[in-house]
Design a protein around this motif. Structure first.
Motif, PDB file in Angstrom:
ATOM      1  N   LYS A  65       0.146  -1.204  -0.056  1.00 23.13           N
ATOM      2  CA  LYS A  65       0.155   0.084   0.186  1.00 23.13           C
ATOM      3  C   LYS A  65       0.824   1.440  -0.058  1.00 23.13           C
ATOM      4  CE  LYS A  65      -3.621   2.768   2.450  1.00 23.13           C
ATOM      5  NZ  LYS A  65      -4.806   2.281   3.596  1.00 23.13           N
ATOM      6  N   LEU A  66       1.916   1.379   0.318  1.00 22.79           N
ATOM      7  CA  LEU A  66       2.708   2.864   0.379  1.00 22.79           C
ATOM      8  C   LEU A  66       3.856   2.360  -0.070  1.00 22.79           C
ATOM      9  CD1 LEU A  66       4.101   5.150   2.459  1.00 22.79           C
ATOM     10  CD2 LEU A  66       5.498   3.275   3.503  1.00 22.79           C
ATOM     11  N   ASP A  67       3.807   1.344  -0.972  1.00 22.31           N
ATOM     12  CA  ASP A  67       4.440   1.887  -2.625  1.00 22.31           C
ATOM     13  C   ASP A  67       3.396   2.274  -3.558  1.00 22.31           C
ATOM     14  OD1 ASP A  67       6.950  -0.166  -2.333  1.00 22.31           O
ATOM     15  OD2 ASP A  67       6.294  -1.587  -3.310  1.00 22.31           O
ATOM     16  N   ALA A  68       2.196   1.919  -3.754  1.00 21.07           N
ATOM     17  CA  ALA A  68       1.506   2.198  -4.217  1.00 21.07           C
ATOM     18  C   ALA A  68       1.508   3.855  -4.163  1.00 21.07           C
ATOM     19  CB  ALA A  68      -0.303   1.907  -4.059  1.00 21.07           C
ATOM     20  N   ILE A  69       1.325   4.574  -2.799  1.00 18.81           N
ATOM     21  CA  ILE A  69       0.680   6.017  -2.372  1.00 18.81           C
ATOM     22  C   ILE A  69       2.462   6.855  -2.669  1.00 18.81           C
ATOM     23  CG2 ILE A  69       1.649   7.675  -0.465  1.00 18.81           C
ATOM     24  CD1 ILE A  69       0.094   5.509   0.987  1.00 18.81           C
ATOM     25  N   VAL A  70       3.389   5.622  -2.512  1.00 17.44           N
ATOM     26  CA  VAL A  70       4.750   6.836  -3.173  1.00 17.44           C
ATOM     27  C   VAL A  70       5.250   6.624  -4.081  1.00 17.44           C
ATOM     28  CG1 VAL A  70       7.377   6.305  -3.163  1.00 17.44           C
ATOM     29  CG2 VAL A  70       6.113   5.708  -1.088  1.00 17.44           C
ATOM     30  N   GLU A  71       4.645   5.365  -5.374  1.00 21.08           N
ATOM     31  CA  GLU A  71       4.192   6.056  -6.980  1.00 21.08           C
ATOM     32  C   GLU A  71       3.443   7.215  -7.067  1.00 21.08           C
ATOM     33  OE1 GLU A  71       4.546   3.198 -11.143  1.00 21.08           O
ATOM     34  OE2 GLU A  71       3.468   2.846  -8.880  1.00 21.08           O
ATOM     35  N   ARG A  72       2.345   7.007  -6.515  1.00 24.49           N
ATOM     36  CA  ARG A  72       1.461   8.099  -7.126  1.00 24.49           C
ATOM     37  C   ARG A  72       1.682   9.550  -6.256  1.00 24.49           C
ATOM     38  NH1 ARG A  72      -3.983   8.840  -8.646  1.00 24.49           N
ATOM     39  NH2 ARG A  72      -5.023  10.091  -8.480  1.00 24.49           N
ATOM     40  N   SER A  73       2.294   9.991  -6.039  1.00 24.98           N
ATOM     41  CA  SER A  73       2.894  11.014  -5.212  1.00 24.98           C
ATOM     42  C   SER A  73       4.085  11.194  -6.184  1.00 24.98           C
ATOM     43  CB  SER A  73       3.654  11.374  -3.903  1.00 24.98           C
ATOM     44  OG  SER A  73       2.102  10.557  -2.613  1.00 24.98           O
ATOM     45  N   LEU A  74       4.542  10.410  -6.059  1.00 21.22           N
ATOM     46  CA  LEU A  74       5.837  10.970  -7.672  1.00 21.22           C
ATOM     47  C   LEU A  74       4.959  11.406  -9.092  1.00 21.22           C
ATOM     48  CD1 LEU A  74       8.815   8.357  -7.114  1.00 21.22           C
ATOM     49  CD2 LEU A  74       8.594  10.702  -7.027  1.00 21.22           C
ATOM     50  N   LEU A  75       4.074  10.440  -9.676  1.00 17.03           N
ATOM     51  CA  LEU A  75       3.554  10.827 -10.673  1.00 17.03           C
ATOM     52  C   LEU A  75       2.803  12.151 -10.657  1.00 17.03           C
ATOM     53  CD1 LEU A  75       1.840   7.702 -11.433  1.00 17.03           C
ATOM     54  CD2 LEU A  75       3.773   8.689 -12.158  1.00 17.03           C
ATOM     55  N   LYS A  76       2.760  12.773  -9.344  1.00 18.16           N
ATOM     56  CA  LYS A  76       1.741  14.055  -9.354  1.00 18.16           C
ATOM     57  C   LYS A  76       2.988  15.694  -9.634  1.00 18.16           C
ATOM     58  CE  LYS A  76      -1.869  13.555  -5.769  1.00 18.16           C
ATOM     59  NZ  LYS A  76      -2.412  13.385  -4.381  1.00 18.16           N
ATOM     60  N   LEU A  77       3.957  14.962  -9.244  1.00 16.67           N
ATOM     61  CA  LEU A  77       5.061  16.171  -9.408  1.00 16.67           C
ATOM     62  C   LEU A  77       5.014  16.066 -10.716  1.00 16.67           C
ATOM     63  CD1 LEU A  77       7.903  15.269  -6.750  1.00 16.67           C
ATOM     64  CD2 LEU A  77       6.190  16.522  -6.449  1.00 16.67           C
ATOM     65  N   THR A  78       4.637  15.640 -11.769  1.00 13.74           N
ATOM     66  CA  THR A  78       4.390  15.481 -12.778  1.00 13.74           C
ATOM     67  C   THR A  78       3.561  15.929 -13.803  1.00 13.74           C
ATOM     68  OG1 THR A  78       4.068  13.564 -13.714  1.00 13.74           O
ATOM     69  CG2 THR A  78       6.184  13.233 -13.174  1.00 13.74           C
TER      70      THR A  78
END
Length: 248
Positions: A65-78
């Protein structure tokens, strides 16, 4: 019930209780973290200034679940703006970016664990998008993940109800201290052009509450990402007491 049976039931309950506590996650033990990084250039490009994507992120083998949170948060920076649809994954972002990127364009994304304490995982996010100009545009962010609550803490989750105004007043006082420490308080033009602002980037680090700013928020690009650090004692009655280090 006979004394013998009662003794057996009591022993069984104690054993089950011990087993249950044994399998509870130990918040003093940090989550296992694995680093994953790669860099790819535009397919077929052989020039010295090929477009590239560089990704440096983290994975948590016991917490997808935390993996998915990190990935989505990085994608928000794009994202180019609020409400814009996000890519489905870092891989799809990379494919799309490299397909349209021009020479001297590059995109860097990073997630790193800044620290873990008291059942909190503090992750710092970084981005840098270079479109070939004089300099690229960097971005920053934080994830404050509570293992006890199994969620990302918002500012409202961190604060005692009704204390948001007091929190930002305390941050503004820290900003005044930063102006004095850098000598910028004596520059009237700087003080006028770069007034105090709130920031969405707040982290519950062990030593202090950190408020981080994007470039151009409260200072010129050349001064980078300003960090204001507020010691926890200055936030008594403002930050929820269970979030103070050592109290969780």
């Amino acid at each position: 019930m006979s004394l013998a049976k009662l003794a057996c039931v009591t022993a069984l309950a104690l054993t089950l209780g011990a087993c249950q506590s044994l399998f509870q996650p130990n918040m003093r033990v940090p989550l296992e973290v694995k680093r994953d990084r790669w860099e790819h250039i535009k397919p077929g490009c052989t020039a010295a200034d090929c477009p590239l994507v560089n990704i440096d992120t983290v994975h948590f083998p016991t917490n997808p679940k935390l993996d998915a949170i990190v990935e989505r948060s990085l994608l928000k920076l794009t994202s180019d703006g609020e409400g814009a649809p996000l890519p489905a994954s870092l891989k799809s972002y990379e494919d799309s970016y490299l397909q349209s990127a021009q020479s001297r364009n590059s995109s860097y994304l990073q997630a790193k664990v800044r620290e873990q304490h008291d059942g909190l995982v503090i992750i710092e996010l970084s981005s840098y998008l270079d479109t070939g100009g004089a300099h690229g545009m960097p971005g920053r962010g934080f994830i404050n993940y509570s293992r006890q609550q199994d969620k990302v803490l918002t500012l409202q989750d961190m604060l005692v109800p009704g204390q948001e105004a007091t929190f930002w007043k305390t941050v503004e006082e820290a900003h005044k201290g930063w102006l004095i420490s850098t000598g910028m308080d004596k520059d009237a033009e700087f003080v006028k052009n770069w007034p105090f602002q709130k920031s969405p980037h707040v982290a519950l680090t062990y030593g202090a509450v950190v408020v981080k700013y994007e470039v151009y928020a409260i200072a010129p690009y050349s001064m980078g990402h300003i960090e204001l650090k507020i010691p926890y004692p200055r936030l008594n009655g403002v930050i929820r007491p269970e979030l103070f280090p050592g109290r969780g």
